[in-house]
Design an enzyme around this catalytic site. Structure first.
Site, PDB file in Angstrom:
ATOM      1  N   CYS A 118       0.833  -1.200   0.000  1.00  0.00           N
ATOM      2  CA  CYS A 118       0.000   0.000   0.000  1.00  0.00           C
ATOM      3  C   CYS A 118       0.871   1.255   0.000  1.00  0.00           C
ATOM      4  O   CYS A 118       1.546   1.539  -0.972  1.00  0.00           O
ATOM      5  CB  CYS A 118      -0.967  -0.038   1.181  1.00  0.00           C
ATOM      6  N   HIS A 243      -3.700  -5.358   1.037  1.00  0.00           N
ATOM      7  CA  HIS A 243      -3.101  -5.638   2.348  1.00  0.00           C
ATOM      8  C   HIS A 243      -3.298  -7.089   2.775  1.00  0.00           C
ATOM      9  O   HIS A 243      -4.194  -7.366   3.590  1.00  0.00           O
ATOM     10  CB  HIS A 243      -3.785  -4.769   3.413  1.00  0.00           C
ATOM     11  N   GLU A 245      -1.622  -8.617   4.894  1.00  0.00           N
ATOM     12  CA  GLU A 245      -1.332  -8.725   6.339  1.00  0.00           C
ATOM     13  C   GLU A 245      -2.552  -8.366   7.182  1.00  0.00           C
ATOM     14  O   GLU A 245      -2.593  -8.669   8.370  1.00  0.00           O
ATOM     15  CB  GLU A 245      -0.124  -7.846   6.699  1.00  0.00           C
TER      16      GLU A 245
END
Lengths: 288, 982
Positions: A118, A243, A245
């Site tokens: 990002c 994302h 994560e």
């Protein structure tokens, strides 16, 4: 900047170490500061994959408190560095280029990896670390403002395009995007080279894995050719807008309540981990 | 003053937002062919200029050459008919300008000096012919006259030279000193002093409201008589801040009638919490209530979670974007300033605004001057403000609501809340406790002080009118705050470098320092050490300024070096501005002179007590006189389109709700994307526990029955959490009263009943209040288009926010119907309770029968449902609220993209439409796998009624006869239609 004794960063909510967390000896450096905001979940996801990391404020690197050369993976995590002012990732990239460029070049010369997610991808793009066709590190791609003109936060489906050590064994990524400027753009010539050199890592697609073809919301920002992430020409660097994560557990996935019910009715076990972990496991495998 | 002024203009070669931007402006009615945009940086230096080469290099730092072009000291020349430049007024926070300055400094290895700056502005290029008035109206939608400066040029005026180089520097007079204020004046003069402020001896103008009433001014005068002097302006302004309704909550603290001698807060709110905690004994979940910046409950053995909900109404009325932005970053500081500093981990929001499709003509001044912003502009602004605040701060914003009613057109309500997480203990210290010691240094951290937000605290205690000060407007700088937030809660706290901390909110330093001074009984401040944005501020302005992004800390001298070094290497400005003492006094010095010296006991407790009287009379409203339609297909479709029922997903998706990695149940759920009323978030990633949040309000009930309204609000806020599986004994609540005309006994009568409801129902559920806030004068006084005086008051609004700890996120339940063939249950009783309901609003009469809360039955039901969820017997659960069963069933079906075939037990005595849309409390729609039928029914007892099954693609509902049969797609379309284009 005061050159006095520095105090080392300590996370307030340190990852609780689950009993059997086996870590490889190679360590990751996760950048922080000036509005980077995803450093803690990035540390957690790497730990779950088996890699320990330090969160390091950029000013500690500049002051020489920490050395990039002590690490094998450099991560620029998500965030809103400098509030996206003067273009997302631009000001933070300037700070890196103006203060850490030599160390960074050395790091890139070694057998090391760089990951930008990002805001991290936006920083990599402004630094020219992707696509990096050669060592001039010119800016050749841009992550422009979203077509919709504002931030877009929603789950997207990603398809790995070209296999590399980053995408090995991945069939599908299902994770959030959350950015105001993720609209991938470059010249036709650059695009041709990126494709030729098999540098497209992920593209946005529909739930059935067919291409999004620019259609909102599957392609959430208007990215050229649905590109969500690319690697550098030498594949050492990966930058991606979504994302993974943020959806490391099964229970982070948008549709987990439905998938759980389906699994239970069909007598299948309910997963614990999200498939998105594979990206981080691949990093660990690379160093193993 | 400035010797060198340069201008860099940046534009996209092919702007990706062009179409969206143009479409948005066209949708507002402007005949624009295209609306292009350039970003402008005006660089101002005094000591040195820049060569052209340098400027080109600087420009290259500010653009992305792949997609952008720039000009240096030359005009951008696209095809256009008009140019509109929008910049900030002098002194307004300019974040982009600051970032550009830092970039230039870093790149050229130089520092900007005094008076040097980079100012950002935006240059719009309009293609299309427009008459001047339309052009000015367009400019007014792009800019807010309170914070922006605007220049309009035609293509011809623009020529080859473009726009002027304008430097919006603040230029003030020399620093004025503290002046004594004569209080030995007539009562009439005193009243004027209280309402309009101190007469400035230099300008001859009043400085803006002190919001002190006559009794308070008499008390102050008498106090200073005993000291044998008049107060200084610093002292009077400081007392006005500390005694403001905003800070002291005088209405909640005052005795009321004969039966509430200790005041509403102590009698109803605090007492409920105290009694609940005592009864809970060892099972008490509260850690810190009412005393700190947030309230806190137990998360697990290692962590506590905090919660606080604030309002920022008056500033948002004037500048919706800036007001909402400072609202959310302000409440973030209530987290950072809780105990020794909690980490902000979830934001919530709530907006009460006028119907954005309407344009009420309201003016603050006579003759159509000083118009109120349109509901659409207010909505757009507040939505963007909370978004920018949360997004830039890296705090997820999953939970929130929009509520529409034209009684909010004069003054919107903007709710902003933040949940924090912190370890219970660290290095032997309990982190929720703090005490400044005598001799500790007073350190101000974060942004600099300017004239922004002066009189914010006193101003929010007054109704909005033409005298509302423009300096009350401020724009937040989330990145400055993010920098100190990170270093404080992730580093300095755990290194034990400071002993106490609080935020600078309302009243600025005057409130934060004086508040902390209570911990050690005194403080001594040197005002001329406070870093300023610009010169020329008077001492009283520095003392009460509400410039954002600042914390005040108590740092022991032995830690000062380490503390200041740490701040410096995180690029956070920190300044020692004085020290804490045990003198019993708050002493402020400026330029070697003492400008304030007031005893802390008078400052904090000298406020004269009030005794308020209230009255209440129940009014009879017309009941609707519309027969029940034979079929309710069209009625349900219309109900799904009601603004307080339909989807406002456009807000949800522009708020980052996944950062920090804890997303479990989000703001939209199911394949069909329906907005939830409650969300679940992991705040400690390696714990299986998660934090549930919900909010509820029923402003449409308030005028009919404020007591029952309170019951509905508490029940609904709790029920949202129960539906996800949060047990009742893990839930705490927060109250936000946003009232109107609180000097009117009738309004106070409503307030008293609502507060009594809070006590009764919180006690009945054993859910303690842990924090609360009130805002008592949400009224607008002005004129309509014909110069008639108008007062627009918000409906009395009680927001209850709930927070609860889910024991196992893996067992949480979402709202969407899951699998065809599942059983559909209605849990709870449906009665004819439609007073103030969405259905009666649809029919055009408010009615009288507000739903009654049977808390005893509800409590047992919630325990049963939580247990059924814990045993994983439930496939989906959704609380029935605004719009009743019909709407709830439709939402569950839309979310699952799954039809239902249902037969409802409509009693013979009840109209089917009333059964379908009654808002009786404490009900759920639940779906259950057929295999779990017996276990679920056993768990729920007679409370759960099986009404049919999921399947197909239509929602088919019968009572005694078929009532409706509508495609789920059609319902979804209606549900998403009203805000589809936002």
């Amino acid at each position: 900047m005061a050159a006095a004794k520095r105090n080392i960063r300590r996370p307030a909510v340190a990852p609780k170490a689950p009993a059997a967390r086996k870590m490889i000896p190679e360590k990751a450096l996760i950048m922080s500061g000036y509005g980077i905001n995803s450093e803690m979940e990035t540390q957690e996801v790497l730990a779950r994959a088996g890699m320990a990391s330090d969160i390091v404020h950029i000013n500690d690197l500049i002051a020489g408190e920490r050395q990039l050369s002590d690490y094998r993976l450099l991560v620029f995590p998500g965030g809103f560095s400098y509030g996206d002012d003067t273009g997302a990732g631009n000001a933070y990239a300037n700070r890196v280029r103006n203060n850490l460029w030599d160390e960074l070049q050395e790091f890139l010369d070694g057998d090391n990896l760089v990951l930008g997610i990002c805001n991290g991808f936006q920083i990599l793009a402004n630094l020219g670390l992707v696509p990096a066709f050669d060592r001039s590190y010119a800016r050749e791609i841009a992550l422009m403002p979203n077509r919709g003109g504002r931030l877009e936060c929603r789950f997207v489906t990603l398809k790995p395009e070209h296999e590399s050590h980053w995408t090995k064994g991945i069939e599908r990524i299902w994770c959030p995007v959350s950015h105001g400027e993720g609209n991938f753009s470059c010249s036709a010539e650059t695009l041709k080279k990126i494709k030729q050199k098999k540098m497209v890592a992920f593209t946005y697609c529909r739930e059935d894995m067919s291409p999004a073809n620019g259609e909102y919301p599957y392609n959430p920002n208007g990215a050229l050719e649905d590109i969500a992430g690319i690697t550098s020409a030498d594949k050492k660097v990966l930058g991606m807008m979504p994302h993974p994560e943020r959806a490391m557990e099964f229970y982070n996935l948008y549709d987990w309540p439905l998938v759980k019910e389906q699994a239970r009715r069909e007598g299948r076990p309910v997963p614990k981990e999200s498939p998105n972990m594979q990206i981080f496991k691949n990093i660990v495998e690379y160093f193993s | 003053m400035a010797s060198f002024v340069h201008r860099i203009e940046v534009h996209f070669t092919k702007d990706p937002r062009l179409k969206t931007r143009t479409d948005r402006v066209r949708s507002l009615g402007f005949p624009v062919d295209e609306l292009h945009l350039a970003d402008v940086y005006t660089i101002v230096t005094t000591a040195r200029g820049f060569t052209r080469d340098e400027l080109v290099q600087v420009a290259q730092q500010l653009v992305n050459p792949v997609v952008q072009e720039y000009t240096v000291d030359e005009a951008t020349l696209p095809l256009f008919d008009y140019a509109i430049e929008v910049g900030f007024l002098p002194g307004v926070t300019d974040n982009v300008g600051t970032t550009a300055r830092q970039t230039i400094e870093d790149f050229l290895a130089m520092k900007f000096g005094e008076g040097d700056a980079v100012y950002s502005s935006q240059l719009y290029f309009v293609r299309g012919q427009m008459p001047r008035p339309a052009l000015e109206k367009l400019a007014a939608t792009l800019a807010n006259p309170l914070v922006n400066r605007v220049y309009i040029r035609t293509r011809q005026e623009y020529g080859q030279k473009g726009m002027d180089r304008v430097v919006p520097a603040v230029e003030l007079h020399e620093l004025s000193t503290a002046e004594p204020v004569d209080l030995e004046i007539s009562d009439t003069e005193l009243v004027k002093l209280g309402k309009e402020g101190i007469l400035d001896p230099q300008t001859g103008q009043r400085r803006g409201p002190l919001a002190l009433d006559l009794a308070q001014l008499h008390t102050i005068r008498d106090h200073f008589r005993t000291l044998g002097r008049n107060p200084t302006d610093v002292e009077l302004e400081s007392l006005a801040q500390t005694w403001s309704e905003h800070c002291k909550h005088t209405i909640f603290a005052s005795a009321m009638d004969d039966d509430v001698p200790r005041g509403l807060y102590k009698t109803f709110i605090q007492a409920a919490t105290n009694e609940i905690r005592e009864a809970a004994g060892e099972k008490d979940i509260c850690v810190s209530v009412f005393s700190d910046n947030s309230g806190a409950i137990v998360f697990d053995d290692e962590f506590i979670v905090t919660h606080k909900v604030e309002t920022h109404n008056s500033p948002s009325a004037l500048d919706p974007f800036g007001g909402a932005l400072t609202g959310i970053v302000g409440v973030n500081r209530d987290t950072i300033g809780f105990g020794l500093g909690a980490k902000p981990c979830i934001n919530i929001y709530g907006f009460c605004v006028g119907d954005p499709e309407t344009g009420p003509s309201l003016f603050r001044g006579k003759n159509k001057t000083n118009p109120v912003l349109s509901p659409r502009q207010i909505l757009d602004g507040v939505v963007r403000g909370v978004g920018v605040g949360g997004n830039c701060s890296g705090i997820p914003t999953p939970q929130g609501f929009c509520w529409f009613d034209n009684r909010y057109a004069g003054k919107p309500l903007v709710f902003a809340g933040t949940v924090g997480v912190m370890p219970r203990e660290q290095g032997g210290r309990k982190l929720h406790e703090k005490t400044a010691h005598t001799g500790d240094l007073i350190v101000m951290v974060g942004g600099r002080v300017g004239k922004d937000g002066i009189h914010g605290a006193t101003f929010s205690s007054e109704a909005l009118d033409s005298k509302s000060p423009v300096t009350a407007v401020q724009i937040g700088d989330p990145i400055t705050q993010k920098k100190f937030s990170d270093v404080i809660v992730k580093e300095a706290r755990d290194l034990g470098l400071y002993r106490s901390i609080t935020d600078n909110g309302a009243g600025g330093l005057s409130c934060s320092v004086a508040e902390m001074a209570k911990e050690c009984n005194g403080c001594h401040v040197h005002l001329d050490r406070v870093p300023l944005k610009y010169h020329g501020m008077a001492p009283w302005e520095v003392w009460i300024s509400e410039s954002q992004e600042r914390m005040t800390l108590a740092v022991p001298p032995e830690n000062l070096r380490a503390f200041m070094d740490l701040m410096a290497c995180r690029d956070v400005e920190a300044t020692v501005i004085g020290e804490f003492t045990d003198s019993g006094r708050c002493v402020v010095e400026c330029g070697g002179k003492t400008v304030m010296e007031i005893g802390l006991d008078f400052l904090h407790d000298g406020l004269p007590k009030k005794h308020l009287t209230t009255s209440f009379e129940r009014k009879a409203n017309p009941e609707p006189n519309v027969p029940c339609p034979d079929r309710l297909d069209a009625t349900l479709v219309a109900m799904m389109k009601q603004k307080n029922i339909c989807s406002t997903e456009f807000v949800t998706v522009q708020y980052d709700h996944t950062v920090q990695g804890g997303h479990v149940l989000g703001p939209v759920q199911g394949k069909g994307r329906v907005q939830s009323v409650a969300t679940l978030t992991k705040v400690v990633l390696n714990s299986k526990k998660a934090v549930g949040l919900s909010q509820a309000l029923f402003p449409s009930y308030s005028e009919i029955d404020p007591y029952r309204m309170a019951g509905a609000v508490i029940d609904t806020a709790i029920r949202g959490l129960v539906a996800m599986g949060v047990p009742l004994d893990r839930i705490a609540i927060l109250d936000n009263f946003c009232w109107c005309s609180s000097d009117d006994p009738e309004r106070l009568g409503q307030l008293k009943l609502a507060a009594k409801g809070c006590y009764d129902f919180a006690k009945a559920f054993s859910t303690p209040f842990i924090s609360g806030k009130d805002s008592m004068f949400n009224d607008f006084s002005g004129f309509d288009a014909d110069n008639n005086p108008v007062k627009v008051s918000v409906p009395p609004t009680l927001l209850i926010s709930s927070i609860g700890v889910h024991p196992d996120a893996a067992k949480a339940v979402s709202l969407d119907a899951k699998i065809a063939g599942d059983l559909v249950y209605i849990v709870g009783q449906t009665r004819v309770e439609l007073g103030g309901s969405e259905y009666f609003a649809h029919l055009g009469s408010p009615g009288n029968t507000v739903p009654v809360l049977d808390a005893g039955a509800a409590k047992e039901r919630y325990a049963r449902l939580a247990s059924a969820i814990a045993h994983e017997l439930v496939a989906s659960a959704f609380p029935v609220s605004h719009g009743g069963l019909g709407v709830a069933l439709a939402k569950v079906a839309i979310a699952g993209r799954l039809g239902m075939d249902l037969t409802l037990p409509v009693p013979d005595s009840m109209r089917p439409d009333y059964f379908l849309f009654s808002e009786s409390l404490s009900r759920f729609v639940v779906t259950v796998a057929p295999d779990h039928k017996r276990a679920f029914e056993q768990a729920m007892g007679a409370d759960a009624v099986l009404v049919g099954r999921t399947g197909g693609s239509r929602l088919r509902i019968s009572g005694r006869v078929l009532l409706l049969d509508v495609g789920v797609d059609e319902l979804a379309k209606a549900y998403k239609a009203p805000f589809g284009g936002y």
